[in-house]
Structure formats: structure tokens, C-alpha cells
Design an enzyme around this catalytic site. Sequence first.
Site, PDB file in Angstrom:
ATOM      1  N   ASN A 155      12.006  21.222 -51.190  1.00 22.01           N
ATOM      2  CA  ASN A 155      10.499  21.200 -50.842  1.00 22.01           C
ATOM      3  C   ASN A 155      10.554  20.096 -49.544  1.00 22.01           C
ATOM      4  O   ASN A 155      10.344  18.983 -49.667  1.00 22.01           O
ATOM      5  CB  ASN A 155       9.595  20.750 -51.911  1.00 22.01           C
TER       6      ASN A 155
ATOM      7  N   ARG B 188      10.801  25.958 -50.841  1.00 17.21           N
ATOM      8  CA  ARG B 188       9.200  26.022 -51.023  1.00 17.21           C
ATOM      9  C   ARG B 188       8.791  26.436 -49.582  1.00 17.21           C
ATOM     10  O   ARG B 188       9.226  25.484 -48.821  1.00 17.21           O
ATOM     11  CB  ARG B 188       8.794  25.097 -51.568  1.00 17.21           C
TER      12      ARG B 188
ATOM     13  N   HIS C  67      -0.988  27.443 -54.397  1.00 11.23           N
ATOM     14  CA  HIS C  67      -0.452  27.282 -55.583  1.00 11.23           C
ATOM     15  C   HIS C  67       0.036  28.428 -56.216  1.00 11.23           C
ATOM     16  O   HIS C  67       0.030  28.404 -57.518  1.00 11.23           O
ATOM     17  CB  HIS C  67      -1.537  26.593 -56.451  1.00 11.23           C
TER      18      HIS C  67
ATOM     19  N   ARG D 215     -10.844  17.457 -50.291  1.00 12.22           N
ATOM     20  CA  ARG D 215     -11.341  18.622 -49.733  1.00 12.22           C
ATOM     21  C   ARG D 215     -12.671  19.114 -50.157  1.00 12.22           C
ATOM     22  O   ARG D 215     -13.044  19.160 -51.321  1.00 12.22           O
ATOM     23  CB  ARG D 215     -10.260  19.544 -50.035  1.00 12.22           C
TER      24      ARG D 215
ATOM     25  N   GLU E  30       6.708  24.030 -60.829  1.00 11.34           N
ATOM     26  CA  GLU E  30       6.935  24.831 -59.615  1.00 11.34           C
ATOM     27  C   GLU E  30       8.505  24.943 -59.289  1.00 11.34           C
ATOM     28  O   GLU E  30       9.044  25.882 -58.995  1.00 11.34           O
ATOM     29  CB  GLU E  30       6.163  24.292 -58.608  1.00 11.34           C
TER      30      GLU E  30
HETATM   31  P1  ADP Z   1      -0.944  17.329 -56.233  1.00 10.27           P
HETATM   32  O1  ADP Z   1      -2.038  18.202 -56.079  1.00 10.27           O
HETATM   33  O2  ADP Z   1      -0.996  16.075 -55.268  1.00 10.27           O
HETATM   34  O3  ADP Z   1       0.203  18.029 -56.734  1.00 10.27           O
HETATM   35  P2  ADP Z   1      -1.288  16.787 -59.202  1.00 10.27           P
HETATM   36  O4  ADP Z   1      -1.153  18.024 -59.742  1.00 10.27           O
HETATM   37  O5  ADP Z   1       0.216  15.746 -59.207  1.00 10.27           O
HETATM   38  O6  ADP Z   1      -1.732  16.595 -57.519  1.00 10.27           O
HETATM   39  O7  ADP Z   1      -2.386  15.908 -59.785  1.00 10.27           O
HETATM   40  C1  ADP Z   1      -2.637  14.549 -59.351  1.00 10.27           C
HETATM   41  C2  ADP Z   1      -4.136  14.261 -59.881  1.00 10.27           C
HETATM   42  O8  ADP Z   1      -4.205  14.106 -61.374  1.00 10.27           O
HETATM   43  C3  ADP Z   1      -4.427  12.647 -59.497  1.00 10.27           C
HETATM   44  O9  ADP Z   1      -5.148  12.604 -58.333  1.00 10.27           O
HETATM   45  C4  ADP Z   1      -5.128  12.090 -60.913  1.00 10.27           C
HETATM   46  O10 ADP Z   1      -6.649  12.271 -60.436  1.00 10.27           O
HETATM   47  C5  ADP Z   1      -5.137  13.303 -61.913  1.00 10.27           C
HETATM   48  N1  ADP Z   1      -4.332  12.659 -62.878  1.00 10.27           N
HETATM   49  C6  ADP Z   1      -3.041  12.415 -63.284  1.00 10.27           C
HETATM   50  N2  ADP Z   1      -2.829  11.748 -64.403  1.00 10.27           N
HETATM   51  C7  ADP Z   1      -4.209  11.711 -65.120  1.00 10.27           C
HETATM   52  C8  ADP Z   1      -4.733  11.150 -66.152  1.00 10.27           C
HETATM   53  N3  ADP Z   1      -3.969  10.647 -67.349  1.00 10.27           N
HETATM   54  N4  ADP Z   1      -5.877  11.183 -66.520  1.00 10.27           N
HETATM   55  C9  ADP Z   1      -6.804  11.788 -65.625  1.00 10.27           C
HETATM   56  N5  ADP Z   1      -6.411  12.342 -64.437  1.00 10.27           N
HETATM   57  C10 ADP Z   1      -5.063  12.376 -64.166  1.00 10.27           C
END
Ligand code: ADP
Length: 400
Positions: free
Chosen positions: A8, A91, A180, A242, A387
Site C-alpha cells: 500500500n 492497493r 473502502h 470530512r 483489506e
Molecule cells: P482509518 O480510516 O484511518 O483506516 P480506522 O478504521 O483505523 O481508520 O479507525 C480509526 C478510528 O477508530 C480512530 O479515529 C478512533 O476514533 C476509532 N477507534 C479506534 N479504537 C477505538 C476504541 N477503542 N474506541 C472507540 N473508537 C476507537
Amino acid sequence: MKTILVINAGSSSLKYQLIDIESEAVLAKGLCERIGIDGKLTYKPTDGEKFSKEAPMPTHQEAIELVLGVLTDEKIGVIKNMEDVAAVGHRVLHGGPNFTASALVTDECIAAIEEVIPLGPLHNPANLMGINACRKAMPNTPQVAVFDTAWGMSMEQKTFQYALPYEVYEKYSVRRYGFHGTSHMFVTGEAIKRLGREGDPDVKVITCHLGNGSSVSCSKGGKCVDTSMGLTPLEGLPMGTRCGSIDPAIVPFLMDKMNLSIKEMDTLMNKKSGMLGISGVSSDFRDLWAAKEAGNERAALALDMFAQGVKRYIGSYAAELNGVDCIVFTAGVGENDQAMRGLIMENMEYLGIDFDFEKNLAAPKGEEIVLSKPGSKVKVMVLPTNEELAIARDTAAIAL
Ligand code: ADP
């Protein structure tokens, strides 16, 4: 041993995972950072110690050579030599109208990815740098491009078309693509397996990929029917930073009132809005819950707006599909944030959802679990997305 290397590539970074084809186990993963600046390699074999080193990486070429170097290193490597890498899966963000599925990388494929750079101006050039570097470093290894937009290509025209002058679609390929896609495809496929309905053309699934970027998608028979992101990942739900869908007339209105350039307006919508913009606190859901707990009303509003947004999509997609068999939560928020899942699932009995709120609150983070009660007409579950594994599976299917 036969493995797939999953890449990626970003503009100054390159994430990688080496996956064993047979067992689908991750053998090693890591990251090259600060490409073109100075360079840092991180490497973690699944059964070994984490390793990192500073090393010059003027381009993605040096980065990939360093990755291949550690993977085959006598002491810390996980494969003997390059022949153990059967194929590389890349990716790629935007396939535009050119790609309805993953594709073997050829000169024509590269030209077609270049052609749609205007649709993914930040990501596609970086993805191509990764592809070209790998082609040079491993000229005899097949490469496959896996597009985040391919999932959405099964949408009907009435769904992907914007009601703008038709020439805009013909001339500039302006339409809904969705993003996604690899994640929606993966969790949809896994959900259908769990339901025991593989090959059933009528199985209806709604997938909620909720993370820093968020989208909801729906499918029938494992094929995308609709998805919330559009020409770009800005459309749909309010996200970390966003704004998601807004009245389009707000754009010229604010540009005029605030005297903003196109770029400034773009930054306002992509970087300063969403959870961060509403709360003024953070884009991270953990921070928002903490702020809400401390009495911050705007943080509470941001969380309510997010839940409301997901509800709207579930409702409209259930209408589009004429019902729903399964709702899946995935990604950072979907897999970990029990309170958010609970908020989304409130007052949804009408759709045939009997959600187990207690089980949800006690659910372990990041693990697969069914959260609807046994008699529920609609099955609600958490399925961790993967992914990289989806890319590896597609790569193996196409290249080998
Ligand atoms: P990306 O879109 O960057 O791939 P992710 O799918 O990794 O994002 O999600 C990241 C988000 O998940 C973080 O911004 C956070 O808000 C949320 N997150 C991660 N762990 C937790 C948790 N334990 N409780 C609540 N929210 C969480």
C-alpha cells in the site's frame, strides 16, 4: 513456501505485509516512512522481534529493495529468497471507469491507472510509484492492482449517476464510484459465509465501515447495489475531519462569504469538518466520548450526528434492497466502539432488528461477534476487516 507481498504505497510511505497463500497467515509486516526525505524502515515478523532502521530512501525503489532485503535476511527474514514471493498485490485507490475488478499489471493497465489520475490526484501517483518500483525490483514476479473503487462498479446507472448535465458524466467521468471497496467486499463475503448463504443471489447485506473515514454500502447476492462515498471519499457520512454530504449550494455560498479559494474550500470540507469541526475537540471517537463525559455538548452533538448519519443509510439501503438479512460493523469505530454501535442501533425494531444492547456493551474490542438476539430477523455482527488479506486473495486468484 508461496507468499503474496501486499503493498500500500503512499506519497512518502509504503506499507507492506507478507502473507502465506496456503494458511493465509501474516508472516511479516511493516512500513517504510519518509521516502524522499530521509527514510525509516520498520519490520515485524509475526514470530519475531520488531526491527527498525534509518536508511536512505530517495525513492520508492530503494524502499522496496530494503523491504525485500529484510524479508529474505538470513537472520531476521521469513523467506529464503525472492522466489518465495509468488506475486505482489497493490492497493490502488481509483480505477475510474476503467476497472470493474482487480487486474494483472501490464503496460496497458498502468496507462489506464495513469489516465484516471485526475480522479485520485493524491493517491494514484503514489500507488503507481509503488507498482513501478516493484516491477523494477522483481521483474519476473506478477503484480496485481486491486482497486478500492472496483466494488462499486456493479451499481446500476440510476444509482451511480449524479443529476448534473449528462455531458459532465460523459466528458469527465463524474459519477459515484465509492471507496473502502476492498473492505466492503471482504466483510460482505465473510458475512455471507457466516450466514451459510454463499451463491444465494438474494442475500442482502449492509456493511458499515466506520473509522476515521467512514462509508456504508449495501449489496445483493454479494454485489454492491449502493455505497455512500461518491466521486471522491468526501461524500456520505460525516467523518473524522470530512463533512460528508452537505447541500452543494453551501460551497459557493461559503466561498463567497469567507472569501475562500477552491483549495481553501476543499481543505475546510476535508480537513476541518466532520467530528473535529463540530466538536472542536478531536476527530478521534475516544476523545469525543471522553469530552462528552466531561459535559462537552458539541462533542455529544458530533457523536449523535454520526449515529444519525449511519441510521439514515441503513434505513435508505433497507428500502433500496427491499429488506436486509445482515448488518455488519467493521473498521476502527465499528469494531471497537460499543457505545457508538449501541447509539446507531437504538429504535431500529421496525426493520426487524432485535439488538442485544447488553452483549454489545460487553463485547471484546476488535473481535468477531454476533450482536443481534437469536430470534432477530436481521443478523447484526461485528466482523473485523482485513483489506490486506482481501488483496492477497485477489492477487493469488489473478496471478497464479
Ligand atoms: P482509518 O480510516 O484511518 O483506516 P480506522 O478504521 O483505523 O481508520 O479507525 C480509526 C478510528 O477508530 C480512530 O479515529 C478512533 O476514533 C476509532 N477507534 C479506534 N479504537 C477505538 C476504541 N477503542 N474506541 C472507540 N473508537 C476507537
